[in-house]
Design a protein around this motif. Structure first.
Motif, mmCIF file in Angstrom:
data_model
loop_
_atom_site.group_PDB
_atom_site.id
_atom_site.type_symbol
_atom_site.label_atom_id
_atom_site.label_comp_id
_atom_site.label_asym_id
_atom_site.label_seq_id
_atom_site.Cartn_x
_atom_site.Cartn_y
_atom_site.Cartn_z
ATOM 1 N N GLN A 191 43.200 44.547 16.261
ATOM 2 C CA GLN A 191 43.174 45.998 16.155
ATOM 3 C C GLN A 191 44.382 46.462 15.364
ATOM 4 O OE1 GLN A 191 42.831 48.145 19.870
ATOM 5 N NE2 GLN A 191 41.995 49.930 18.821
ATOM 6 N N ALA A 192 44.108 47.067 14.233
ATOM 7 C CA ALA A 192 45.163 47.630 13.397
ATOM 8 C C ALA A 192 45.402 49.078 13.801
ATOM 9 C CB ALA A 192 44.762 47.551 11.929
ATOM 10 N N PRO A 193 46.567 49.611 13.501
ATOM 11 C CA PRO A 193 46.869 51.005 13.872
ATOM 12 C C PRO A 193 45.834 51.980 13.310
ATOM 13 C CG PRO A 193 48.856 49.880 13.172
ATOM 14 C CD PRO A 193 47.721 48.942 12.878
ATOM 15 N N GLY A 194 45.312 52.821 14.179
ATOM 16 C CA GLY A 194 44.347 53.814 13.747
ATOM 17 C C GLY A 194 42.951 53.306 13.506
ATOM 18 N N LYS A 195 42.716 52.034 13.818
ATOM 19 C CA LYS A 195 41.393 51.450 13.597
ATOM 20 C C LYS A 195 40.822 50.917 14.895
ATOM 21 C CE LYS A 195 42.085 50.149 8.762
ATOM 22 N NZ LYS A 195 41.963 49.044 7.773
ATOM 23 N N GLU A 196 39.521 50.720 14.904
ATOM 24 C CA GLU A 196 38.866 50.154 16.065
ATOM 25 C C GLU A 196 39.113 48.644 16.130
ATOM 26 O OE1 GLU A 196 35.140 53.305 16.494
ATOM 27 O OE2 GLU A 196 34.754 51.184 16.093
ATOM 28 N N ARG A 197 38.958 48.119 17.343
ATOM 29 C CA ARG A 197 39.082 46.680 17.524
ATOM 30 C C ARG A 197 37.993 45.978 16.736
ATOM 31 N NH1 ARG A 197 40.447 44.524 23.417
ATOM 32 N NH2 ARG A 197 42.097 46.039 22.967
ATOM 33 N N GLU A 198 38.360 44.886 16.070
ATOM 34 C CA GLU A 198 37.475 44.181 15.166
ATOM 35 C C GLU A 198 37.355 42.720 15.564
ATOM 36 O OE1 GLU A 198 37.367 43.396 10.326
ATOM 37 O OE2 GLU A 198 39.286 43.366 11.365
ATOM 38 N N PHE A 199 36.141 42.196 15.521
ATOM 39 C CA PHE A 199 35.908 40.772 15.741
ATOM 40 C C PHE A 199 36.525 39.976 14.604
ATOM 41 C CE2 PHE A 199 33.882 36.871 16.666
ATOM 42 C CZ PHE A 199 33.299 36.393 15.505
ATOM 43 N N VAL A 200 37.158 38.861 14.947
ATOM 44 C CA VAL A 200 37.739 37.981 13.935
ATOM 45 C C VAL A 200 37.029 36.627 13.925
ATOM 46 C CG1 VAL A 200 39.814 36.790 13.166
ATOM 47 C CG2 VAL A 200 39.988 39.097 14.131
ATOM 48 N N ALA A 201 36.945 35.983 15.084
ATOM 49 C CA ALA A 201 36.356 34.645 15.136
ATOM 50 C C ALA A 201 35.948 34.330 16.567
ATOM 51 C CB ALA A 201 37.341 33.595 14.636
ATOM 52 N N ARG A 202 35.021 33.412 16.710
ATOM 53 C CA ARG A 202 34.612 32.935 18.017
ATOM 54 C C ARG A 202 34.291 31.459 17.930
ATOM 55 N NH1 ARG A 202 29.605 31.200 18.252
ATOM 56 N NH2 ARG A 202 29.405 31.306 20.522
ATOM 57 N N ILE A 203 34.361 30.795 19.082
ATOM 58 C CA ILE A 203 34.023 29.387 19.152
ATOM 59 C C ILE A 203 33.251 29.162 20.438
ATOM 60 C CG2 ILE A 203 36.245 28.766 20.221
ATOM 61 C CD1 ILE A 203 36.093 26.147 18.571
ATOM 62 N N ASP A 204 32.197 28.360 20.364
ATOM 63 C CA ASP A 204 31.363 28.197 21.548
ATOM 64 C C ASP A 204 32.036 27.289 22.572
ATOM 65 O OD1 ASP A 204 28.952 25.973 19.946
ATOM 66 O OD2 ASP A 204 30.886 25.538 20.852
ATOM 67 N N ARG A 205 31.372 27.090 23.685
ATOM 68 C CA ARG A 205 32.007 26.448 24.832
ATOM 69 C C ARG A 205 32.459 25.032 24.555
ATOM 70 N NH1 ARG A 205 27.877 27.168 29.616
ATOM 71 N NH2 ARG A 205 26.469 26.667 27.914
ATOM 72 N N PHE A 206 31.760 24.342 23.687
ATOM 73 C CA PHE A 206 32.108 22.943 23.456
ATOM 74 C C PHE A 206 32.642 22.710 22.042
ATOM 75 C CE2 PHE A 206 30.629 21.970 27.526
ATOM 76 C CZ PHE A 206 29.454 22.662 27.737
#
Length: 123
Positions: free
Chosen positions: A38-53
């Motif tokens: 989340q940058a100042p004045g902006k909404e929270r943004e997805f960056v990356a994800r990794i699955d359970r394994f």
């Protein structure tokens, strides 16, 4: 279950940082892990994800080829390696966890959040 993020800091454009997120209270394998920012004045943004394994990863288009998400089950830790950083990557970075196996980039699917770590990239 608690998440503790660390590794943020200050760097110049083109530099690298590695964020870490330690999960405590449960084993890492039970969760899909994500990084958001989340940058100042902006909404929270997805960056990356990794699955359970660790077999599947997803990234927002703006970081593909520069950021890498990984996980170490033995250390109960998920990482975000950030290379070729740009000023527009400046934000507070949060790690998050969900037990929903198919969770993607929707922040609403993640129920457990770390405290955030500041990343600042100068031009």
């Amino acid at each position: 279950v608690q998440l503790q993020a660390s590794g943020g800091g200050f760097t110049q454009a083109g530099g690298s940082l590695r964020l870490s997120c330690v999960i405590s209270g449960r084993t890492l394998s039970g969760y899909v892990m994500g990084w958001f920012r989340q940058a100042p004045g902006k909404e929270r943004e997805f960056v990356a994800r990794i699955d359970r394994f660790g077999g599947g990863t997803d990234y927002v288009a703006s970081v593909k080829g520069r950021f890498t998400i990984s996980r170490d089950g033995a250390k109960n830790t998920v990482y975000l390696q950030m290379n070729s950083l740009k000023p527009e990557d400046t934000a507070v970075y949060y790690c998050a966890a969900t037990d929903v196996p198919w969770a993607g980039g929707d922040s609403g699917a993640y129920k457990i959040w770390g405290q955030g770590t500041q990343v600042t990239v100068s031009s």
